[in-house]
Design a protein around this motif. Structure first.
Motif, PDB file in Angstrom:
ATOM      1  N   LEU A  71       0.819  -1.217   0.000  1.00  0.00           N
ATOM      2  CA  LEU A  71       0.000   0.000   0.000  1.00  0.00           C
ATOM      3  C   LEU A  71       0.851   1.264   0.000  1.00  0.00           C
ATOM      4  N   TYR A  72       1.879   1.266   0.800  1.00  0.00           N
ATOM      5  CA  TYR A  72       2.696   2.461   0.948  1.00  0.00           C
ATOM      6  C   TYR A  72       3.574   2.700  -0.283  1.00  0.00           C
ATOM      7  N   LEU A  73       4.257   1.667  -0.740  1.00  0.00           N
ATOM      8  CA  LEU A  73       5.218   1.818  -1.828  1.00  0.00           C
ATOM      9  C   LEU A  73       4.562   1.948  -3.198  1.00  0.00           C
ATOM     10  N   ARG A  74       3.404   1.317  -3.386  1.00  0.00           N
ATOM     11  CA  ARG A  74       2.735   1.356  -4.692  1.00  0.00           C
ATOM     12  C   ARG A  74       1.529   2.283  -4.731  1.00  0.00           C
ATOM     13  N   GLY A  75       1.146   2.796  -3.581  1.00  0.00           N
ATOM     14  CA  GLY A  75       0.022   3.722  -3.535  1.00  0.00           C
ATOM     15  C   GLY A  75       0.472   5.132  -3.869  1.00  0.00           C
ATOM     16  N   GLU A  76      -0.495   5.961  -4.211  1.00  0.00           N
ATOM     17  CA  GLU A  76      -0.174   7.361  -4.501  1.00  0.00           C
ATOM     18  C   GLU A  76      -0.570   8.228  -3.323  1.00  0.00           C
ATOM     19  N   SER A  77       0.237   9.211  -3.057  1.00  0.00           N
ATOM     20  CA  SER A  77      -0.006  10.117  -1.955  1.00  0.00           C
ATOM     21  C   SER A  77      -1.307  10.896  -2.159  1.00  0.00           C
ATOM     22  N   VAL A  78      -2.050  11.082  -1.066  1.00  0.00           N
ATOM     23  CA  VAL A  78      -3.290  11.849  -1.097  1.00  0.00           C
ATOM     24  C   VAL A  78      -3.134  12.990  -0.085  1.00  0.00           C
ATOM     25  N   PRO A  79      -2.583  14.113  -0.530  1.00  0.00           N
ATOM     26  CA  PRO A  79      -2.393  15.231   0.395  1.00  0.00           C
ATOM     27  C   PRO A  79      -3.721  15.766   0.928  1.00  0.00           C
TER      28      PRO A  79
END
Length: 83
Positions: A71-79
């Motif tokens: 989840l962390y490495l392949r997910g995209e940041s949601v500011p």
């Protein structure tokens, strides 16, 4: 070391929005994973919506989970995401 997931929201489009112990939010699209045997049962929308957090990972059943690393490495940041 990847932080633990502390909150997850499954969305109707087979996307997860997860908050990590650092306060960061990430969006993760599960659609490309649903053809793998380990995740195929999640094609059932009712089952997919049962996503919850156990021991820092996203879990659906005793046999189906997703690591915080993925989840962390392949997910995209949601500011600025909020629960």
């Amino acid at each position: 070391m990847t932080p633990d997931v502390i909150l997850v929201r499954p969305l109707p489009d087979y996307t997860l929005v997860a908050q990590f112990a650092t306060g960061e939010w990430r969006r993760f699209d599960m659609r490309s994973y649903l053809h793998y045997p380990a995740f195929a049962a999640l094609q059932d929308p009712a089952l997919f919506q049962r996503a919850h957090v156990e021991h820092g990972a996203v879990t659906w059943t005793d046999e189906i989970d997703l690591s915080p690393d993925t989840l962390y490495l392949r997910g995209e940041s949601v500011p600025g995401a909020e629960a």
